[in-house]
Design a protein around this motif. Structure first.
Motif, mmCIF file in Angstrom:
data_model
loop_
_atom_site.group_PDB
_atom_site.id
_atom_site.type_symbol
_atom_site.label_atom_id
_atom_site.label_comp_id
_atom_site.label_asym_id
_atom_site.label_seq_id
_atom_site.Cartn_x
_atom_site.Cartn_y
_atom_site.Cartn_z
ATOM 1 N N ARG A 1 0.860 -1.191 0.000
ATOM 2 C CA ARG A 1 0.000 0.000 0.000
ATOM 3 C C ARG A 1 0.889 1.231 0.000
ATOM 4 O O ARG A 1 1.929 1.239 0.663
ATOM 5 N N LEU A 2 0.474 2.246 -0.721
ATOM 6 C CA LEU A 2 1.191 3.518 -0.677
ATOM 7 C C LEU A 2 0.245 4.580 -0.152
ATOM 8 O O LEU A 2 -0.937 4.574 -0.484
ATOM 9 N N PHE A 3 0.790 5.482 0.661
ATOM 10 C CA PHE A 3 -0.037 6.513 1.285
ATOM 11 C C PHE A 3 0.547 7.901 1.083
ATOM 12 O O PHE A 3 1.756 8.090 1.193
ATOM 13 N N GLN A 4 -0.349 8.870 0.830
ATOM 14 C CA GLN A 4 0.055 10.276 0.876
ATOM 15 C C GLN A 4 0.051 10.720 2.331
ATOM 16 O O GLN A 4 0.931 11.428 2.777
ATOM 17 N N ASP A 5 -0.967 10.276 3.065
ATOM 18 C CA ASP A 5 -1.076 10.590 4.489
ATOM 19 C C ASP A 5 -1.882 9.474 5.136
ATOM 20 O O ASP A 5 -3.104 9.438 5.001
ATOM 21 N N PRO A 6 -1.202 8.536 5.804
ATOM 22 C CA PRO A 6 -1.922 7.371 6.348
ATOM 23 C C PRO A 6 -3.101 7.774 7.224
ATOM 24 O O PRO A 6 -4.111 7.081 7.277
ATOM 25 N N ALA A 7 -3.010 8.915 7.883
ATOM 26 C CA ALA A 7 -4.101 9.347 8.762
ATOM 27 C C ALA A 7 -5.350 9.716 7.970
ATOM 28 O O ALA A 7 -6.462 9.691 8.492
ATOM 29 N N GLY A 8 -5.172 10.073 6.696
ATOM 30 C CA GLY A 8 -6.310 10.505 5.889
ATOM 31 C C GLY A 8 -7.050 9.362 5.215
ATOM 32 O O GLY A 8 -8.023 9.592 4.508
#
Ligand SMILES: [Fe+2]
Length: 182
Positions: A150-157
């Motif tokens: 998985r790739l995330f820009q902002d895991p919290a979002g």
């Protein structure tokens, strides 16, 4: 290689070029990655990320992704059904959903604004990028097993926002597989 099914048109699409083209027209990026060296089924998260590091780095710089991890889901995963229920109803995220399948299979459904719902069955080697705001839902296949980068820009979002449209109930969460394609 991913296979597409458009139930409302009784249509199935397979083959890398046709799949890439169809998905591209509804804003979904599709690609096929090869590992830089062979990976065994017991490969660790670090080994998996290392084998695909050049592809991951390219995608990170192109899409603003800051972190990558490996998620492993199987019938032994605690609270599996509750976890799957979070994603099997139509939703969107304020963050791209980027998944590369290492092992197992899964079924995305995407509900584009101007074309019919499409089922995307993914298997090892498939990369899919569902842009933020795209309506979609996800099911595992009957073996309930998938391992993904998985790739995330902002895991919290990465929160699912539900439409509560109920449209997902009109589509069988059943993988059709390559055997389905004549
Ligand atoms: Fe999602």
């Amino acid at each position: 290689m991913a296979v597409l099914r458009i139930p409302n048109e009784n249509r199935t699409i397979s083959g890398r070029e046709a799949v890439t083209d169809y998905l591209g027209r509804i804003g979904i990026e599709y690609d096929v990655w090869e590992p830089s060296h062979p990976l065994g089924s017991g490969a660790s998260q670090e080994e998996i990320l290392d084998a695909y590091s050049s592809e991951i780095e390219k995608l990170k710089s192109a899409g603003g992704y800051v972190t990558a991890d490996v998620i492993n889901v199987n019938p032994q995963t605690p609270n599996l059904d509750a976890m799957l229920a979070k994603f099997s109803r139509e939703h969107w995220h304020d963050e791209d959903e980027v998944r590369f399948v290492v092992q197992g299979r899964g079924l995305f459904h995407v509900n584009p604004k101007t074309s019919p719902v499409v089922g995307i069955e993914v298997e090892p080697g498939d990369l899919i990028r569902v842009p933020r705001g795209t309506l979609h839902w996800f099911d595992l296949c009957s073996d309930k097993q998938i391992r993904c980068i998985r790739l995330f820009q902002d895991p919290a979002g990465w929160t699912p926002w539900y439409t509560e449209s109920g449209v997902d109930k009109n589509f069988e969460p059943v993988c059709f597989g390559r055997a389905f394609v004549a």
